[in-house]
Design an enzyme around this catalytic site. Sequence first.
Site, PDB file in Angstrom:
ATOM      1  N   TYR A 142       0.855  -1.178   0.000  1.00 24.90           N
ATOM      2  CA  TYR A 142       0.000   0.000   0.000  1.00 24.90           C
ATOM      3  C   TYR A 142       0.893   1.231   0.000  1.00 24.90           C
ATOM      4  CZ  TYR A 142      -4.075   2.837   1.540  1.00 24.90           C
ATOM      5  OH  TYR A 142      -5.091   3.751   1.646  1.00 24.90           O
ATOM      6  N   LYS A 170      -1.462  -1.353  -4.070  1.00 22.69           N
ATOM      7  CA  LYS A 170      -2.536  -0.367  -4.044  1.00 22.69           C
ATOM      8  C   LYS A 170      -1.863   0.988  -4.169  1.00 22.69           C
ATOM      9  CE  LYS A 170      -6.297   1.677  -1.408  1.00 22.69           C
ATOM     10  NZ  LYS A 170      -7.051   1.745  -0.131  1.00 22.69           N
TER      11      LYS A 170
END
Length: 307
Positions: A142, A170
């Site tokens: 992330y 992400k």
Amino acid sequence: MTNTRPLAPPFGRALCAMVTPFTGAGALDLDGAQRLAGRLVAGGCDGLVLSGTTGESPTTTDAEKAELVRAVRAAVGDRVSLVAGVGTADTRHTVDLALAAGKAGADGVLVVSPYYSRPPQDALEAHFREVADASGLPVMLYDIPGRTGTRIEPETLVRLAGHPRVVAVKDCSYDLLGTQKVLSRTELAYYAGCDEQILALYAVGAVGYVSTVANVAPEQLRSIIDAFDAGDTGGAARLQQRAMELIELTMAAGLPGTVTAKALLDDLGLPAGPVRAPLRPAGHETREGLRAAYDRLVAAPDRLTTA
């Protein structure tokens, strides 16, 4: 090597960063979580991210995180992927959460950069490798430097792509050039983590998105990538543009997406409940604006096949 979009993205294409419903008293609402998860799957989500930023992971306990995974897994079965947010500022704690997520039934883990301490790139890489080594689950990194204070630099991502369990990113880096550099040199599955960039990143090789706005409008966001896959690139652009009013009000109106998403869910009579402190609920004017934008979006014609 030149990357092509994988035929089978590791966690699906249309993922929702699901809110964590609470009761009016602020306790974990597992029944509400199950009902919301079922609605999201029915609306076209093929993956759910639990206990991420939108899921208020900083204010839920380790036990609540595991309970949430178990409850949602019981509700959706094996129809969709469940990715559990396990990132913390402490490597040992992150490893413990990753192991617990696996036992609870998660299909993968979302690991954010350690925040506040701002580790340099070699320490950041070691952190991710330790988590990936300890867990048997595939890892979605992330990259959200606006919240963590630390970017996962493209060269670090390229090195981490060599780990067999680091499979996805992400992307909230707002660095289109850096993203394309990693896409062109690795087989990492990229997911747009910012709703306004769903189509832009998908067009250059991302496999899908992890969306906050999908909590309230899953069909409308799914239609963007469906149109693109059908070869209707102009239609996909129009669908992205139609969603932008709600995206901006949800994600860029001065409040965290958790606050705005829960406000709109509550207004729609869907499971959400309050946010936990230090977050505070949205005000009346914000709620009215969100509902008006939502009503305009869902009333828009030809969501799936633009003319």
